[in-house]
Design a protein around this motif. Sequence first.
Motif, PDB file in Angstrom:
ATOM      1  N   ASP A  48       0.862  -1.178   0.000  1.00 53.14           N
ATOM      2  CA  ASP A  48       0.000   0.000   0.000  1.00 53.14           C
ATOM      3  C   ASP A  48       0.902   1.233   0.000  1.00 53.14           C
ATOM      4  N   PRO A  49       0.938   1.977  -1.103  1.00 52.86           N
ATOM      5  CA  PRO A  49       1.856   3.120  -1.184  1.00 52.86           C
ATOM      6  C   PRO A  49       1.555   4.226  -0.181  1.00 52.86           C
ATOM      7  N   THR A  50       0.308   4.350   0.256  1.00 58.25           N
ATOM      8  CA  THR A  50      -0.016   5.412   1.212  1.00 58.25           C
ATOM      9  C   THR A  50       0.671   5.180   2.553  1.00 58.25           C
ATOM     10  N   VAL A  51       0.870   3.920   2.923  1.00 53.31           N
ATOM     11  CA  VAL A  51       1.557   3.607   4.175  1.00 53.31           C
ATOM     12  C   VAL A  51       3.021   4.038   4.094  1.00 53.31           C
ATOM     13  N   LEU A  52       3.579   4.033   2.887  1.00 51.75           N
ATOM     14  CA  LEU A  52       4.965   4.446   2.685  1.00 51.75           C
ATOM     15  C   LEU A  52       5.102   5.939   2.417  1.00 51.75           C
ATOM     16  N   GLY A  53       3.993   6.658   2.512  1.00 50.80           N
ATOM     17  CA  GLY A  53       4.033   8.093   2.250  1.00 50.80           C
ATOM     18  C   GLY A  53       4.033   8.424   0.774  1.00 50.80           C
ATOM     19  N   GLU A  54       3.559   7.512  -0.053  1.00 50.51           N
ATOM     20  CA  GLU A  54       3.519   7.714  -1.505  1.00 50.51           C
ATOM     21  C   GLU A  54       2.066   7.696  -1.964  1.00 50.51           C
ATOM     22  N   SER A  55       1.304   8.664  -1.518  1.00 56.53           N
ATOM     23  CA  SER A  55      -0.130   8.648  -1.771  1.00 56.53           C
ATOM     24  C   SER A  55      -0.536   9.203  -3.124  1.00 56.53           C
ATOM     25  N   LEU A  56       0.395   9.847  -3.843  1.00 58.73           N
ATOM     26  CA  LEU A  56       0.077  10.382  -5.161  1.00 58.73           C
ATOM     27  C   LEU A  56       0.747   9.525  -6.232  1.00 58.73           C
ATOM     28  N   ILE A  57      -0.054   8.959  -7.124  1.00 58.76           N
ATOM     29  CA  ILE A  57       0.452   8.174  -8.242  1.00 58.76           C
ATOM     30  C   ILE A  57       0.246   8.990  -9.514  1.00 58.76           C
ATOM     31  N   VAL A  58       1.323   9.132 -10.276  1.00 59.34           N
ATOM     32  CA  VAL A  58       1.284   9.891 -11.525  1.00 59.34           C
ATOM     33  C   VAL A  58       1.846   9.004 -12.632  1.00 59.34           C
ATOM     34  N   PHE A  59       1.124   8.943 -13.743  1.00 61.43           N
ATOM     35  CA  PHE A  59       1.620   8.248 -14.922  1.00 61.43           C
ATOM     36  C   PHE A  59       2.190   9.317 -15.847  1.00 61.43           C
ATOM     37  N   VAL A  60       3.455   9.177 -16.185  1.00 66.19           N
ATOM     38  CA  VAL A  60       4.130  10.154 -17.025  1.00 66.19           C
ATOM     39  C   VAL A  60       4.354   9.542 -18.399  1.00 66.19           C
ATOM     40  N   LEU A  61       3.791  10.174 -19.414  1.00 66.09           N
ATOM     41  CA  LEU A  61       3.985   9.759 -20.787  1.00 66.09           C
ATOM     42  C   LEU A  61       5.194  10.510 -21.320  1.00 66.09           C
ATOM     43  N   VAL A  62       6.144   9.793 -21.915  1.00 65.62           N
ATOM     44  CA  VAL A  62       7.402  10.398 -22.333  1.00 65.62           C
ATOM     45  C   VAL A  62       7.677  10.106 -23.806  1.00 65.62           C
ATOM     46  N   SER A  63       8.010  11.169 -24.548  1.00 71.40           N
ATOM     47  CA  SER A  63       8.541  11.033 -25.904  1.00 71.40           C
ATOM     48  C   SER A  63      10.023  11.370 -25.847  1.00 71.40           C
ATOM     49  N   LEU A  64      10.830  10.541 -26.455  1.00 77.82           N
ATOM     50  CA  LEU A  64      12.263  10.801 -26.496  1.00 77.82           C
ATOM     51  C   LEU A  64      12.606  11.690 -27.682  1.00 77.82           C
ATOM     52  N   GLU A  65      13.676  12.451 -27.529  1.00 79.99           N
ATOM     53  CA  GLU A  65      14.154  13.277 -28.641  1.00 79.99           C
ATOM     54  C   GLU A  65      14.737  12.406 -29.749  1.00 79.99           C
ATOM     55  N   ARG A  66      15.449  11.342 -29.334  1.00 76.26           N
ATOM     56  CA  ARG A  66      16.070  10.418 -30.284  1.00 76.26           C
ATOM     57  C   ARG A  66      15.526   9.022 -30.063  1.00 76.26           C
ATOM     58  N   HIS A  67      15.334   8.296 -31.132  1.00 77.18           N
ATOM     59  CA  HIS A  67      14.779   6.948 -31.032  1.00 77.18           C
ATOM     60  C   HIS A  67      15.796   5.879 -31.385  1.00 77.18           C
ATOM     61  N   SER A  68      17.065   6.196 -31.216  1.00 74.14           N
ATOM     62  CA  SER A  68      18.109   5.207 -31.483  1.00 74.14           C
ATOM     63  C   SER A  68      18.145   4.188 -30.353  1.00 74.14           C
TER      64      SER A  68
END
Length: 148
Positions: free
Chosen positions: A55-75
Amino acid sequence: MDNTDEQIIHLLANNSKLTQLEISERVGISLSACQRRIKLLEQSGVIAGYKAVIDPTVLGESLIVFVLVSLERHSKDGVRAFEAAVSRLSMIKEIYHVAGEYDFILKVAVADIKDYQNFNYDELANIPGMGKTSSLIALADRKHTTRK
């Protein structure tokens, strides 16, 4: 794999602490048959392991964020460098390399929006090769809610 194996997998996926006796009773097979089936599912790799759901809230991690990332280079080197960099950040709990408009989805767990802001500006933005990002704040986790 038959219906009985699928039932066993479903039971273990929802609660890996069930005893083999409990599983055999719920599925309607003998204990020895249940033990054999579980062992075969493990040996074949269908069951790859068992884990605790924290349970992340017990660890003090109550906010979950999904980050979508595009890379500058696709090598290949650019992707590997990005994966290595984000793997070192403890706030990132899961990393998915995906196809589509974005290249990666990161699951980030932090205490609050201020912590996420700090993480975003101080950590994530400084990773070489970072391109466009978009943040999705989770309102609720319907799949992994605590079961009693």
